[in-house]
Design an enzyme around this catalytic site. Sequence first.
Site, PDB file in Angstrom:
ATOM      1  N   ASP A 314       0.846  -1.129   0.033  1.00 37.36           N
ATOM      2  CA  ASP A 314      -0.105  -0.200   0.072  1.00 37.36           C
ATOM      3  C   ASP A 314       0.855   1.387  -0.030  1.00 37.36           C
ATOM      4  O   ASP A 314       1.969   1.040  -0.115  1.00 37.36           O
ATOM      5  CB  ASP A 314      -0.965   0.038   1.375  1.00 37.36           C
ATOM      6  CG  ASP A 314      -0.164  -0.059   2.429  1.00 37.36           C
ATOM      7  OD1 ASP A 314       0.939   0.231   2.659  1.00 37.36           O
ATOM      8  OD2 ASP A 314      -0.771  -0.207   3.714  1.00 37.36           O
ATOM      9  N   ASP A 316       1.653   5.152   2.019  1.00 37.90           N
ATOM     10  CA  ASP A 316       1.180   5.738   3.093  1.00 37.90           C
ATOM     11  C   ASP A 316       1.614   7.192   2.967  1.00 37.90           C
ATOM     12  O   ASP A 316       2.667   7.387   2.331  1.00 37.90           O
ATOM     13  CB  ASP A 316       1.894   4.954   4.226  1.00 37.90           C
ATOM     14  CG  ASP A 316       1.417   3.576   4.550  1.00 37.90           C
ATOM     15  OD1 ASP A 316       0.200   3.351   4.584  1.00 37.90           O
ATOM     16  OD2 ASP A 316       2.480   2.729   5.244  1.00 37.90           O
ATOM     17  N   ASP A 404      -3.256   4.952   2.652  1.00 35.75           N
ATOM     18  CA  ASP A 404      -3.306   5.285   4.051  1.00 35.75           C
ATOM     19  C   ASP A 404      -2.952   6.756   4.264  1.00 35.75           C
ATOM     20  O   ASP A 404      -2.105   7.302   3.949  1.00 35.75           O
ATOM     21  CB  ASP A 404      -2.637   4.543   5.051  1.00 35.75           C
ATOM     22  CG  ASP A 404      -3.396   2.998   5.095  1.00 35.75           C
ATOM     23  OD1 ASP A 404      -4.514   2.892   4.520  1.00 35.75           O
ATOM     24  OD2 ASP A 404      -2.701   2.163   5.569  1.00 35.75           O
TER      25      ASP A 404
END
Length: 480
Positions: A314, A316, A404
Amino acid sequence: IPVDAGVSRREEVKFEDVRLYLVERKMGHSRRSFLTQLARSKGFAVEDVLSNEVTHVVSEDSTASSLWNWLKECAPKNLPNMHVLDISWFTDSMREGRPVAVETRHLIQVRKKYIEKLATVSQYACQRRTTTENNNKIFTDAFEVLVEIYEFNEIEGPCLAFRRAASVLKSLPWAVQCLGDTHNLPCLGEHTKAIMEEILQYGRSFEVEKILSDERYQTLKLFTSVFGVGPKTAEKWYRRGLRSFSEILADRSIRLNRMQQSGFQHYGDISRAVSKAEALALRNIIDEAVHAITPDAVLALTGGFRRGKEFGHDVDFIVTTTEMGKEEGLLPRIIDKLTKEGILLYCDYQASTFDISKLPSRRFEAMDHFAKCFLILRLEDSQVGGGLHIAEGDIRGWRAVRVDLVSPPMDRYAFALLGWSGSRQFERDLRRFARMERHMLLDNHALYDKTKKEFLAATTEKDIFAHLGLEYIEPWQRNA
């Protein structure tokens, strides 16, 4: 009996994993020919030239520095992984009729001196710099499987032990070639060394292979690969006899939450690695969104990509403003803008619960209390330099990516940046070092000196390292 060099020796080779090269320097041509013939007659593969296929270099040159200089001039790419040995190893192997285990006494002196220096390797990852390339991947990959199974079984002690062992090995500038290499290294217990010894001897760990073939392990690993599914949920599904995604989705008694529904819906995309180019494209999208809201925005790419990784699971970001208090309500406004752009596929927003009066936190793995949101965004092929990292045959022209965002106040920025940059083991050891060696408490919010009974201010990561009396370590050297 002379061996005809033109005849294939494949049938005669008994030890496929060992390929010798005898250094002619000091040994002489005639003696080298005799020893080559002797080794081949006993089933050893002996290379005529020093190539990357060689695993064991044998020399009678007692001047270690000149030998190593010569080897470096030859520049085989595999040199860091080769055993560079004196003639005693060859003699022992010929006597036994098989390749004997490499012991410290067999190693050329330059390497012995290096091994002696390993006594200075710290038990704390925050006092070690990781190398660009993991030279001990064969061991650390095995340890990571053991970490996973202990996590699934909720057995914290061995799980942490194998994490620490893997972290130490990742910091070494070359490959461990025998257990003697690990003599002075910290964080390597009996179990870790037993696994390493097995791998050194057989090229694999039978314990790890047994885990990898275990149905429960395979099922829990599959289920926890879904966004929003943790070990407890995976275990519950496994105990109900479920073994596949199709069985879960077909079971009407299972009520998936929003996160899990999105996890299954976009599984093909978000289970696929995110490239650095995709992370940079997402940075541009978030940067444009936040600066449209406020010109004094501060945005930082964190996580593995800040540590120099080429791929991650992912992406961040820390997003805040230079003006204290102005960060409040920033994430909802970013979410609103992404929604209007039509690229927000999923959002889980968590408002800030940060309260300085409740610090310092003594919970070692406490999640920080800053405002944050867990997103899935739609990323277009045209937005990525070099194109999307997608499966062959995927013609959609876009993919879903996990993102995120966390939004700390500016006076907490340095602590949040350090914490969110990772790696997990580096941060764990940094906090342990602060507690054990400096009598301080560190987390993503603050650094508290228990002796002085005061919080220590920091505007940069370097300030935090300085407070702890540590040399600053660059993000790309924190892949512990």
